[in-house]
Write a protein that holds these residues in place. Sequence first.
Motif, short mmCIF file in Angstrom:
data_model
loop_
_atom_site.label_atom_id
_atom_site.label_comp_id
_atom_site.label_asym_id
_atom_site.label_seq_id
_atom_site.Cartn_x
_atom_site.Cartn_y
_atom_site.Cartn_z
N PRO A 392 0.82 -1.22 0.00
CA PRO A 392 0.00 0.00 0.00
C PRO A 392 0.85 1.27 0.00
CG PRO A 392 -0.24 -1.20 2.09
CD PRO A 392 0.55 -2.08 1.17
N LEU A 393 2.06 1.15 0.51
CA LEU A 393 2.97 2.30 0.49
C LEU A 393 3.46 2.56 -0.94
CD1 LEU A 393 4.78 4.39 1.91
CD2 LEU A 393 6.38 2.54 2.42
N GLU A 394 3.87 1.49 -1.62
CA GLU A 394 4.36 1.64 -3.00
C GLU A 394 3.27 2.19 -3.91
OE1 GLU A 394 7.15 1.50 -4.56
OE2 GLU A 394 8.19 1.12 -2.66
N LEU A 395 2.07 1.68 -3.75
CA LEU A 395 0.97 2.12 -4.62
C LEU A 395 0.74 3.62 -4.44
CD1 LEU A 395 -1.00 0.93 -6.69
CD2 LEU A 395 -2.69 0.79 -4.86
N ARG A 396 0.79 4.07 -3.21
CA ARG A 396 0.57 5.50 -2.97
C ARG A 396 1.74 6.34 -3.48
NH1 ARG A 396 -2.39 2.93 1.02
NH2 ARG A 396 -4.44 3.82 1.40
N ARG A 397 2.94 5.80 -3.40
CA ARG A 397 4.08 6.53 -3.97
C ARG A 397 3.84 6.77 -5.47
NH1 ARG A 397 8.58 3.00 -0.78
NH2 ARG A 397 8.97 4.49 0.91
N LEU A 398 3.22 5.79 -6.07
CA LEU A 398 2.95 5.89 -7.52
C LEU A 398 1.84 6.90 -7.81
CD1 LEU A 398 3.95 4.28 -10.04
CD2 LEU A 398 2.02 2.73 -9.67
#
Lengths: 772, 285, 160
Positions: A392-398
């Motif tokens: 969920p962190l990576e997705l939000r970074r994107l």
Amino acid sequence: MTRTLPPNSQPTAAPDALIIPLETRVPGRATTSLPLRREGPAKLTGVAKYADDLVFPGAWYGATIRSTEPHATLVGVDLAEAFDWSQVVVVTAADIPGDNVVSLIRDDQPILVPIGGEIRHQAEALCLVASADRETLRAAKRHLSVRTERLPAVFDPLESTEEFSHLEVGQGDLDVGFAEAELVIEGTYRVGHQEQLYIENQAMIALPHPDGGVTVHGSCQCPYYIHRALKRSLQLTDEQAVVVQAETGGGFGGKEEYPSMIALHAALLARKLGKPVRMIYERHEDLSATTKRHPAVVTHRTGVMRDGRLVAQEIDVVMDGGAYCTLTPVVLSRGVLHAGGPYRCPNVRIRGRAMATNTPPNGAFRGFGAPQTEFAAETQVNRIAEALGMSPLELRRLWAYREGDTTPTGQVLRESVAAPEVLEAAAEASDFVRHTEQTGRARAARASDARSASGIGLAMGWHGAGFTGSGEVHIAGVASVELTDMGVVRVLTAQTEMGQGTKTIFPQLVAEELGLEPEEVEVAPQDTSIVPDSGPTVASRTAMVVGGLIIKAARRLRAQVEAVTDRPFPDSYQLFARDHGGMRVDERFEPYPNVQFDDATYTGDAYPAFGWACAVARVDVDLDTGEVIVRDVVSADDAGRIIHPVLAEGQVEGGTLQAIGYATIEEIKLVDGRYLNDRLATYLIPTSLDAPRIEAILVEKPFSGAPHGAKGIGELPMDVGAPAVVAAIHDATGVWIHDLPATPERILAALTGAPTPAAPGVSVRAPDRGGA
Amino acid sequence: MPVEPHVTSPRTLSEAYALLAQQPHRPVAGGTDLLVQITGELGDPPDRVLDIWHLDELRGIAVDGDALVLGALTTYTEMRRSPLVAEFLPALSEAAATIGAAQIQNRGTIGGNAANASPAGDTLPLLIACDAELVLGSERGERSVTAGEFWPEYRRTALAADELLLRIRFPMVGDRQVRFRKVGTRRAQAISKVVMALAWRGDDGTAPWRDVRLALGSVAATPIRAGATEAVLDGASPDQSTADRAASTLAGELNPIDDVRSSADYRRAVAARVLHRLIREAGGW
Amino acid sequence: MSFRFFVNGDPVEVEVPGMRRLLDVLREDLALTGTKEGCGEGECGACSVLLDGAVVDACLVPICQVDGTSIRTVEGLGAENKLNDLQSAFLETGGAQCGICTPGMLMAAEAFLASGGPSDEDSIREAIAGNLCRCTGYRKIVEAIAQAAEQRRAADPHPA
């Protein structure tokens, strides 16, 4: 522990140029010792006077007779002959000289339901009584009865045909987006009522004037709302209506609009009686009758690519306004404007509608529509991350907005975008990646008969600072800084202190500007006969908008004094006052540069700036009972330049705990349109033992449109806590809770595969009554 | 300001008996129930109140022969601090700690909890599970009623109009184990959704249980004993199959309701799961 | 009926019905409005006072039971220009926001500090669990009490 991060970038434009490097002395950033809470000593010694502490000799006690049906015709009010009514004053709608409406957005809500009129909700005010003592008042209430004829009631907003408002925002082409999408994820999220639960109940005391005017002292956020309401319904001039804020024991939105109703009630009784009347609510009445956070049903359909790119968002928001409009259209619009979350998406359509039901009207509560829709948005994002097998962190970074991105209203985010910063700050401080790996391993290794589980969850959000759209332009607030004849500098605004720190930061801002110590600047009382209408104390606008006005006023005052004395203000202002008398500088709001909004098409700059927040929560779940303990929460919040770190942290910590309560235990059940949780024994908020350890991280990305770079902070933390907790519950247990609050009942049902408990916020019909 | 009924504050028990013999009075001890009722206008206020707070005969914690005896005016704070309670009935200290917070624990009493007869009264299942005897007194003399018979119906007790609850006797049984568990709505100041007390006799963790008592609150109109489940447990060892059978029997024998605090489904399910866990913990598996 | 007791060290005598709540006697008969009413049913703790040193909800105590006792209220702590160590700690840490729970919170904290028990975070949180605060999230309140506990320990390492 609090850490303040330096801003990553300077704002692109500084039309009112005062944004200077962090280490430099700037307005609002006290470089030496911070002022302590201005009214703190009075509060800490019991000296501060809240409404119920005020003594007015000869005052009578007022009470409100309320409906016990959700929808009916009021046929009559009967006074029993057995009772001596000469000791009592009774007020009905017939006693209202002006318009029988509580003046707000729509003229639909009566002050008192007239005989022959329509009762639209439980606990609606029908008539008023007052007596010199409480015993007589109780007896009078027992001897007064109302006759009604029941009408069919509507409780479910999805079944209602009466709409308060609707709107749609969007960009791109949904069909194109969904055609492109490799994965489409759907979800429906429901949230119930939430009570503000200020610990001081609503209270108003009205004093009649010989000329028919009235002075009202009470607990409120917006003295000028009450002022307008009194003028209109009692047919008073500006001078005849006086509203004075007493010390106010919390508001959180709950004392935005409802105090107007109570003030009108108290004033009607006081004028008829010719004596002061105290209208002090008990908790039960306050819980039963006053406004709550709007329940909502939010449906998401999201198109993404396998690599995580977001290509389409279709969102439908339905809010339950309750029986009258109150502020509902504005709540809905804020909810819709924030419903997509702080994410870049080329194809978006968000539709919202607010419906009427026969339940008590819903109104303002910290976050104002955004906590509902952002809970849905963030839970949807976390479910998408799971579906994609991404963190969920990576997705939000994107996905997270960056400067230059465009929102669904076509607003280009030119500056002060801290979504990436708050995300990284919260992830780092909470050690999110490492904890996620740990909980993931524990979940994989967990035996089927394990009795407890731990999880971690993350959510982020945004919150538009100040009024939506053209709101500030319409309000055109005026704030003043005055040098009195006595040589005292004082700030005059209608901004109320209700715990958030207005009375501390305003002198601080003005003192910085004038080169004085904060203690040398006074704050004029929030009395409509003294202070100008600088607008209501709502929408996280006090520090940003009105704080900006008083800085500008102080600058003009300084310039005018120095032009005459030719010496620095601190050395010459008292001399100036002695020689030339006082001087008052009024500053009226002017639109922020390059901020434009079209109310007709709902396009443009919905807010002058946004605040950004990210919360990470850790929970323990008892797998036998579904009980959740929220252990700790890290909340990183960007509210632009921080004026007073201690007060700002207080906002983040307090807002976070309200969000935790919203997520876990705060629920209102209804039967026949009546709140069952109408006492503090049944409406529960977190105690100190339920509260997690909250770590506030203040990220500072200044807003150049405000002279001090500040944005709003009050509401921001309320938007992100609940979805973070629900994500953590999922991380622990593997089940998604779609409805708030995530009670043990809902969690256990999800864990065991039992039927999902009833939807939050929708009344059960009375077992013995037909209704619709 | 709420209604203020007439109150009398006798200084001796015989004075109190005499007043009760003349007219019915509602006794008030720590006030944590009665004042809520009066202020909240929950039902009609009593006409006459008997303030028993000064009756020292109703105070004290002592071991009397084979029983631990608590005066009716023993507060939750006193229970939590008592070395005797800690030694002989630690589950009671545990239960006291779950009630309200410091303010309520300083005023609320075990006698008040019993006499108030709320189906959610947190100590009541413990009284039942421990075969406690409630000693009642009046001008007519003293008598004892077992906890299992003290709450015959919703919000009723075995007290006659002229009687006071004097003390509560917990028989001390050498090999008895007692467990307490409250599932509340939050971690302090919470009224229970389900409250459970389980007692049994047995040599150690794995030996078959004897004289099993399982009592619950908040799942019926009164605190109750779960007789069918007790029958499953009596004579059985605390192993997994016993736990499974006991839990499903309990779920079958309870008939709770939906109310503002929880749902029937949740209460039934959670009672069974909590019992399962207590058996498992006792069995050490 | 007449009742005699001490409030903040001063002897008082009130002539009121015996079932009048201590809260109403303080606020209305004795004009000590520092003690607040938040719920009237012992849930919020805003009316917390010390009765012979023990923290109680003044909304649940009938005055007939106060006869002969000693009551301490927020007015018995430090004055505005001379706050005591606990009040100062609240002011410095930001433990008071809207202030309506503050008097009761201070009294619960005073009872806790006087108890002389351990002043770790869990103990402090338990000591104020009967006092609801909607503004602060409790963190700064806990910090304030811990700070005062530390100061009192430093000032008197071996309390009687």
